[in-house]
Motif scaffolding. Structure first.
Motif, PDB file in Angstrom:
ATOM      1  N   THR A   1      23.717   3.496  -1.196  1.00 19.24           N
ATOM      2  CA  THR A   1      22.345   3.177  -0.802  1.00 19.24           C
ATOM      3  C   THR A   1      21.350   4.138  -1.427  1.00 19.24           C
ATOM      4  O   THR A   1      20.407   3.723  -2.099  1.00 19.24           O
ATOM      5  CB  THR A   1      22.193   3.215   0.732  1.00 19.24           C
ATOM      6  N   LEU A   2      21.568   5.413  -1.248  1.00 21.85           N
ATOM      7  CA  LEU A   2      20.595   6.386  -1.748  1.00 21.85           C
ATOM      8  C   LEU A   2      20.750   6.615  -3.254  1.00 21.85           C
ATOM      9  O   LEU A   2      19.771   6.570  -4.007  1.00 21.85           O
ATOM     10  CB  LEU A   2      20.732   7.693  -0.974  1.00 21.85           C
ATOM     11  N   TYR A   3      21.963   6.825  -3.701  1.00 21.04           N
ATOM     12  CA  TYR A   3      22.167   7.069  -5.134  1.00 21.04           C
ATOM     13  C   TYR A   3      22.159   5.773  -5.947  1.00 21.04           C
ATOM     14  O   TYR A   3      21.436   5.661  -6.944  1.00 21.04           O
ATOM     15  CB  TYR A   3      23.485   7.814  -5.360  1.00 21.04           C
ATOM     16  N   ARG A   4      22.965   4.816  -5.538  1.00 24.33           N
ATOM     17  CA  ARG A   4      23.114   3.607  -6.351  1.00 24.33           C
ATOM     18  C   ARG A   4      21.807   2.820  -6.444  1.00 24.33           C
ATOM     19  O   ARG A   4      21.428   2.353  -7.511  1.00 24.33           O
ATOM     20  CB  ARG A   4      24.219   2.725  -5.755  1.00 24.33           C
ATOM     21  N   GLN A   5      21.106   2.688  -5.317  1.00 21.70           N
ATOM     22  CA  GLN A   5      19.860   1.926  -5.343  1.00 21.70           C
ATOM     23  C   GLN A   5      18.771   2.668  -6.125  1.00 21.70           C
ATOM     24  O   GLN A   5      17.901   2.036  -6.728  1.00 21.70           O
ATOM     25  CB  GLN A   5      19.385   1.630  -3.922  1.00 21.70           C
ATOM     26  N   THR A   6      18.830   3.993  -6.136  1.00 22.88           N
ATOM     27  CA  THR A   6      17.884   4.731  -6.970  1.00 22.88           C
ATOM     28  C   THR A   6      18.214   4.538  -8.444  1.00 22.88           C
ATOM     29  O   THR A   6      17.301   4.422  -9.283  1.00 22.88           O
ATOM     30  CB  THR A   6      17.888   6.221  -6.597  1.00 22.88           C
ATOM     31  N   LEU A   7      19.500   4.487  -8.776  1.00 20.63           N
ATOM     32  CA  LEU A   7      19.890   4.137 -10.149  1.00 20.63           C
ATOM     33  C   LEU A   7      19.319   2.768 -10.522  1.00 20.63           C
ATOM     34  O   LEU A   7      18.755   2.583 -11.610  1.00 20.63           O
ATOM     35  CB  LEU A   7      21.412   4.149 -10.276  1.00 20.63           C
ATOM     36  N   PHE A   8      19.477   1.802  -9.609  1.00 23.90           N
ATOM     37  CA  PHE A   8      18.910   0.475  -9.849  1.00 23.90           C
ATOM     38  C   PHE A   8      17.395   0.554 -10.041  1.00 23.90           C
ATOM     39  O   PHE A   8      16.817  -0.142 -10.880  1.00 23.90           O
ATOM     40  CB  PHE A   8      19.214  -0.465  -8.684  1.00 23.90           C
ATOM     41  N   ALA A   9      16.753   1.389  -9.226  1.00 23.55           N
ATOM     42  CA  ALA A   9      15.294   1.526  -9.321  1.00 23.55           C
ATOM     43  C   ALA A   9      14.897   2.075 -10.687  1.00 23.55           C
ATOM     44  O   ALA A   9      13.896   1.641 -11.281  1.00 23.55           O
ATOM     45  CB  ALA A   9      14.781   2.432  -8.204  1.00 23.55           C
ATOM     46  N   GLU A  10      15.651   3.034 -11.186  1.00 21.55           N
ATOM     47  CA  GLU A  10      15.384   3.550 -12.529  1.00 21.55           C
ATOM     48  C   GLU A  10      15.569   2.458 -13.577  1.00 21.55           C
ATOM     49  O   GLU A  10      14.776   2.328 -14.512  1.00 21.55           O
ATOM     50  CB  GLU A  10      16.300   4.735 -12.837  1.00 21.55           C
ATOM     51  N   PHE A  11      16.630   1.660 -13.425  1.00 22.80           N
ATOM     52  CA  PHE A  11      16.912   0.590 -14.391  1.00 22.80           C
ATOM     53  C   PHE A  11      15.771  -0.407 -14.459  1.00 22.80           C
ATOM     54  O   PHE A  11      15.264  -0.723 -15.546  1.00 22.80           O
ATOM     55  CB  PHE A  11      18.223  -0.115 -14.018  1.00 22.80           C
ATOM     56  N   GLU A  12      15.337  -0.921 -13.311  1.00 25.25           N
ATOM     57  CA  GLU A  12      14.316  -1.957 -13.374  1.00 25.25           C
ATOM     58  C   GLU A  12      12.961  -1.394 -13.791  1.00 25.25           C
ATOM     59  O   GLU A  12      12.177  -2.081 -14.451  1.00 25.25           O
ATOM     60  CB  GLU A  12      14.212  -2.746 -12.070  1.00 25.25           C
ATOM     61  N   HIS A  13      12.694  -0.134 -13.458  1.00 29.99           N
ATOM     62  CA  HIS A  13      11.454   0.484 -13.925  1.00 29.99           C
ATOM     63  C   HIS A  13      11.458   0.582 -15.445  1.00 29.99           C
ATOM     64  O   HIS A  13      10.469   0.207 -16.110  1.00 29.99           O
ATOM     65  CB  HIS A  13      11.296   1.871 -13.297  1.00 29.99           C
ATOM     66  N   GLU A  14      12.566   1.055 -16.010  1.00 34.17           N
ATOM     67  CA  GLU A  14      12.644   1.183 -17.463  1.00 34.17           C
ATOM     68  C   GLU A  14      12.648  -0.181 -18.148  1.00 34.17           C
ATOM     69  O   GLU A  14      12.054  -0.342 -19.224  1.00 34.17           O
ATOM     70  CB  GLU A  14      13.882   1.996 -17.849  1.00 34.17           C
ATOM     71  N   ALA A  15      13.286  -1.176 -17.548  1.00 37.03           N
ATOM     72  CA  ALA A  15      13.276  -2.521 -18.124  1.00 37.03           C
ATOM     73  C   ALA A  15      11.856  -3.083 -18.162  1.00 37.03           C
ATOM     74  O   ALA A  15      11.435  -3.676 -19.163  1.00 37.03           O
ATOM     75  CB  ALA A  15      14.190  -3.441 -17.322  1.00 37.03           C
ATOM     76  N   HIS A  16      11.111  -2.897 -17.094  1.00 39.44           N
ATOM     77  CA  HIS A  16       9.728  -3.377 -17.072  1.00 39.44           C
ATOM     78  C   HIS A  16       8.854  -2.600 -18.053  1.00 39.44           C
ATOM     79  O   HIS A  16       7.961  -3.178 -18.684  1.00 39.44           O
ATOM     80  CB  HIS A  16       9.157  -3.292 -15.655  1.00 39.44           C
ATOM     81  N   GLU A  17       9.115  -1.297 -18.188  1.00 35.68           N
ATOM     82  CA  GLU A  17       8.346  -0.525 -19.166  1.00 35.68           C
ATOM     83  C   GLU A  17       8.607  -1.010 -20.584  1.00 35.68           C
ATOM     84  O   GLU A  17       7.679  -1.051 -21.419  1.00 35.68           O
ATOM     85  CB  GLU A  17       8.689   0.959 -19.043  1.00 35.68           C
TER      86      GLU A  17
ATOM     87  N   ASN B   1       0.827  -1.212   0.000  1.00 36.82           N
ATOM     88  CA  ASN B   1       0.000   0.000   0.000  1.00 36.82           C
ATOM     89  C   ASN B   1       0.862   1.263   0.000  1.00 36.82           C
ATOM     90  O   ASN B   1       0.604   2.219   0.736  1.00 36.82           O
ATOM     91  CB  ASN B   1      -0.955   0.022   1.203  1.00 36.82           C
ATOM     92  N   VAL B   2       1.885   1.254  -0.865  1.00 41.15           N
ATOM     93  CA  VAL B   2       2.740   2.427  -1.067  1.00 41.15           C
ATOM     94  C   VAL B   2       2.381   3.045  -2.414  1.00 41.15           C
ATOM     95  O   VAL B   2       2.479   2.376  -3.444  1.00 41.15           O
ATOM     96  CB  VAL B   2       4.233   2.048  -1.045  1.00 41.15           C
ATOM     97  N   PRO B   3       1.964   4.282  -2.450  1.00 43.59           N
ATOM     98  CA  PRO B   3       1.617   4.919  -3.730  1.00 43.59           C
ATOM     99  C   PRO B   3       2.822   4.993  -4.658  1.00 43.59           C
ATOM    100  O   PRO B   3       3.953   5.221  -4.203  1.00 43.59           O
ATOM    101  CB  PRO B   3       1.152   6.323  -3.318  1.00 43.59           C
ATOM    102  N   VAL B   4       2.596   4.831  -5.962  1.00 50.56           N
ATOM    103  CA  VAL B   4       3.703   4.911  -6.919  1.00 50.56           C
ATOM    104  C   VAL B   4       4.334   6.294  -6.905  1.00 50.56           C
ATOM    105  O   VAL B   4       5.495   6.460  -7.310  1.00 50.56           O
ATOM    106  CB  VAL B   4       3.255   4.542  -8.349  1.00 50.56           C
ATOM    107  N   GLU B   5       3.598   7.296  -6.421  1.00 55.59           N
ATOM    108  CA  GLU B   5       4.151   8.640  -6.340  1.00 55.59           C
ATOM    109  C   GLU B   5       5.365   8.698  -5.415  1.00 55.59           C
ATOM    110  O   GLU B   5       6.258   9.539  -5.594  1.00 55.59           O
ATOM    111  CB  GLU B   5       3.087   9.625  -5.861  1.00 55.59           C
ATOM    112  N   VAL B   6       5.405   7.814  -4.401  1.00 54.20           N
ATOM    113  CA  VAL B   6       6.558   7.759  -3.501  1.00 54.20           C
ATOM    114  C   VAL B   6       7.807   7.357  -4.287  1.00 54.20           C
ATOM    115  O   VAL B   6       8.897   7.922  -4.102  1.00 54.20           O
ATOM    116  CB  VAL B   6       6.291   6.783  -2.338  1.00 54.20           C
ATOM    117  N   TYR B   7       7.660   6.379  -5.181  1.00 53.18           N
ATOM    118  CA  TYR B   7       8.750   5.916  -6.045  1.00 53.18           C
ATOM    119  C   TYR B   7       9.217   7.064  -6.943  1.00 53.18           C
ATOM    120  O   TYR B   7      10.422   7.344  -7.062  1.00 53.18           O
ATOM    121  CB  TYR B   7       8.236   4.749  -6.884  1.00 53.18           C
ATOM    122  N   ASP B   8       8.252   7.728  -7.582  1.00 50.25           N
ATOM    123  CA  ASP B   8       8.594   8.809  -8.504  1.00 50.25           C
ATOM    124  C   ASP B   8       9.249   9.984  -7.772  1.00 50.25           C
ATOM    125  O   ASP B   8      10.194  10.599  -8.291  1.00 50.25           O
ATOM    126  CB  ASP B   8       7.340   9.282  -9.234  1.00 50.25           C
TER     127      ASP B   8
END
Length: 596
Positions: free
Chosen positions: A455-471, A263-270
């Motif tokens: 943690t903050l930068y690298r994992q956010t880079l990872f988050a961008e990668f997997e989001h774009e891969a799924h898109e 129950n985490v809004p996608v806006e938190v991710y963005d």
């Protein structure tokens, strides 16, 4: 020659105490058989769960009792397997336990669809008839919330049966990267042969000799190049499974499905991605300072892990690390601190790397066992921080079990990474306040900066990668090895703009096991942001803030993640905690820059 020891060469005091769960493998076998027989008891209730309040309570309590036993059986088997991933007997045991868990989930799959046949008003009437159902009030609220994304009993049973198949790509990747891949041996500047492993790779990239670092870097990623098509096929099918399962549950995207569970809004991710992207200048500053500290014309990818201090960090033996961590946790209260100390004396931790051992680190255990922590301790500051991190997870579980019934004893990863990072931040503050050795202090400050960077930068880079891969998958685009490499390298070039980003780093995505748990990694970034805010409050306000934090830990999953964090005084629906964390990173970056 430097080599990884056999498990039999490691003293028992540095191995976790799995015998506290089952004294022998035969005892595990007996427990396995007993649990297997009980599965039918639950399945017999299918179609009757909501007949009346008394029956619903019976079903929920039976389901919880069964899952408690299954989790213990599965946890033991997994940890035995992780001790040596080449041990075929324990691999088979783990596979059997996974099958048992899938069978139990399948047998229980009727429960939530049947609860969803109720309205909230009808459940309220059941509460009046059976007061013990009050325990399950939040759980039922969550189940009813998911009604639009829950299928029929038949479909839910099928999806549960297929869970082993849909999750198989992660298992294949794990076997490839930990058991089958053989990384080369390289010669260090002293002429000693050093065997590269998954566990020591990053540590080797902290060695002061730049040519050696380059040799390690190239040899390591060249080995990944030899399996790139296999790993790409594995990840592609993992992404496909994510997308298809999301569509099966009536979600538009896999990301929406993953975030809706807690129950985490996608806006938190963005908001996370946007806030970090807006603050890449601080990361660029860090990269430029590394270049200056190394006195090189251009920062290369094999330089990224080198400390700003410009020399190899001090040794931190495991026993010293334990004492530092225990002392650092004093602001959280004497009882919390003592419990950690007792756990470290009670073989919670499997400390050292051994041949075939699962790489990385994690905190495990179940509702009915003590915590268990897998480590690959390397006698350095980074390993000390990793131990503090995993102890945060373990204490979160312990405090939750103290106060919550089994149904709320687990907790979402979104909040789990807060507890682990609070420990890290308290350790940083303690060491900077109490250690006089200036070299040690510089390395502690560097470790903090590296933790935020990774943690903050690298994992956010990872988050961008997997989001774009799924898109890409959702748009029907092919996820080939080349496409994934290009996607990752583009992100790396943007995040590390001042550095030379070579072609080998494009394969780095292949070495990240967390990608096989879709949309998991962003929670490391939100977690460190929340944790730094909590630690600021604890250190400034004292016991009142510490008590709020402990209450947050004790609540388990009795509330939704954003509501739980508000108990601890943090609002992750805004960018504020992320900005505070990045501001702290920038301030400490300049502090260390002035020292070195």
């Amino acid at each position: 020659m430097s080599s990884v020891p056999d498990r039999s060469e490691i003293d028992a005091e540095y191995k976790w105490d799995l015998e506290s769960i089952y004294a022998t493998d035969e005892d595990w076998e007996a427990a396995y058989e007993e649990v297997a027989e009980r599965i039918e008891d639950l399945a017999a209730y299918e179609g009757q769960a909501t007949d009346d309040a008394e029956t619903l309570l019976e079903v929920l309590e039976l389901r919880d009792d069964l899952m408690r036993e299954v989790s213990t059986v599965a946890s033991y088997a997994r940890m035995r397997s992780d001790e040596d991933t080449t041990n075929q007997e324990y691999q088979a045991m783990s596979a059997r336990a996974q099958s048992l868990a899938a069978e139990a989930q399948s047998a229980a799959s009727f429960v939530e669809p049947e609860i969803q046949s109720l309205t909230r008003e009808e459940f309220e009437e059941m509460l009046e008839a059976e007061s013990d159902l009050e325990t399950y009030d939040h759980y039922v609220d969550d189940v009813l919330r998911m009604k639009p994304h829950t299928r029929s009993t038949e479909v839910e049973s099928l999806l549960a049966d297929l869970s082993e198949v849909t999750g198989a790509t992660g298992e294949v990747y794990n076997m490839l990267s930990n058991a089958d891949m053989e990384f080369p041996t390289v010669e260090d500047p002293d002429g000693e042969a050093v065997e590269i492993s998954q566990s020591n790779f990053v540590n080797l990239l902290k060695r002061p000799d730049r040519d050696f670092r380059q040799h390690v870097y190239e040899a390591y990623f060249d080995e990944w190049e030899s399996v790139r098509n296999t790993v790409a096929a594995s990840y592609k099918n993992s992404v496909k499974a994510d997308v298809k399962l999301a569509r099966a549950r009536n979600y538009d995207t896999a990301r929406e499905a993953a975030l809706d569970g807690p129950n985490v809004p996608v806006e938190v991710y963005d908001t996370l991605v946007e806030t970090v992207d807006d603050n890449l200048d601080k990361l660029h500053r860090h990269a430029e300072l590394k270049r200056e500290a190394l006195d090189v014309d251009e920062l290369r990818m094999w330089d990224l892990y080198m400390p700003l201090t410009g020399d190899e960090g001090p040794d931190v033996p495991y026993d010293d690390a334990r004492q530092h961590i225990v002392d650092a946790l004093a602001p959280l209260g004497e009882e919390y601190q003592s419990r950690v100390a007792d756990g470290l004396e009670s073989r919670w931790v499997d400390v050292y790397e051994n041949d075939g051992k699962q790489s990385g680190a994690y905190s495990g255990g179940t509702y009915d066992t003590q915590p268990f922590i897998l480590m690959n301790y390397q006698d350095d500051i980074s390993s000390m921080y990793t131990l503090a991190h995993e102890l945060g997870h373990s204490m979160h579980s312990e405090l939750t079990k103290d106060e919550q019934p089994f149904v709320y004893s687990s907790y979402e990863i979104f909040v789990a990474e807060v507890a682990s990072t609070v420990n890290e931040a308290l350790l940083t503050d303690h060491l900077l306040e109490t250690v006089d050795d200036e070299q040690f202090r510089r390395h502690v400050l560097n470790e903090f900066l590296e933790r935020v960077r990774s943690t903050l930068y690298r994992q956010t880079l990872f988050a961008e990668f997997e989001h774009e891969a799924h898109e890409l998958e959702e748009a029907g685009e092919p996820l080939t090895a080349d496409r994934l490499d290009d996607l990752y390298q583009g992100l790396k070039e943007r995040y590390y703009e001042p550095a030379d980003v070579d072609d080998r780093i494009a394969r780095e995505w292949m070495r990240i096991p967390h990608f096989y748990r879709a949309f998991y990694v962003y929670q490391y970034s939100t977690g460190i942001s929340a944790a730094l805010a909590i630690v600021d409050d604890v250190l400034e306000e004292g016991e009142e803030a510490a008590a709020d934090y402990r209450e947050f830990l004790q609540r388990g999953s009795r509330e939704y993640p954003l509501d739980l964090l508000r108990i601890a005084g943090v609002d992750m629906s805004t960018s504020d905690p992320i900005e505070r964390a990045l501001d702290t990173y920038g301030q400490r970056l300049e502090q260390l820059a002035s020292l070195v």
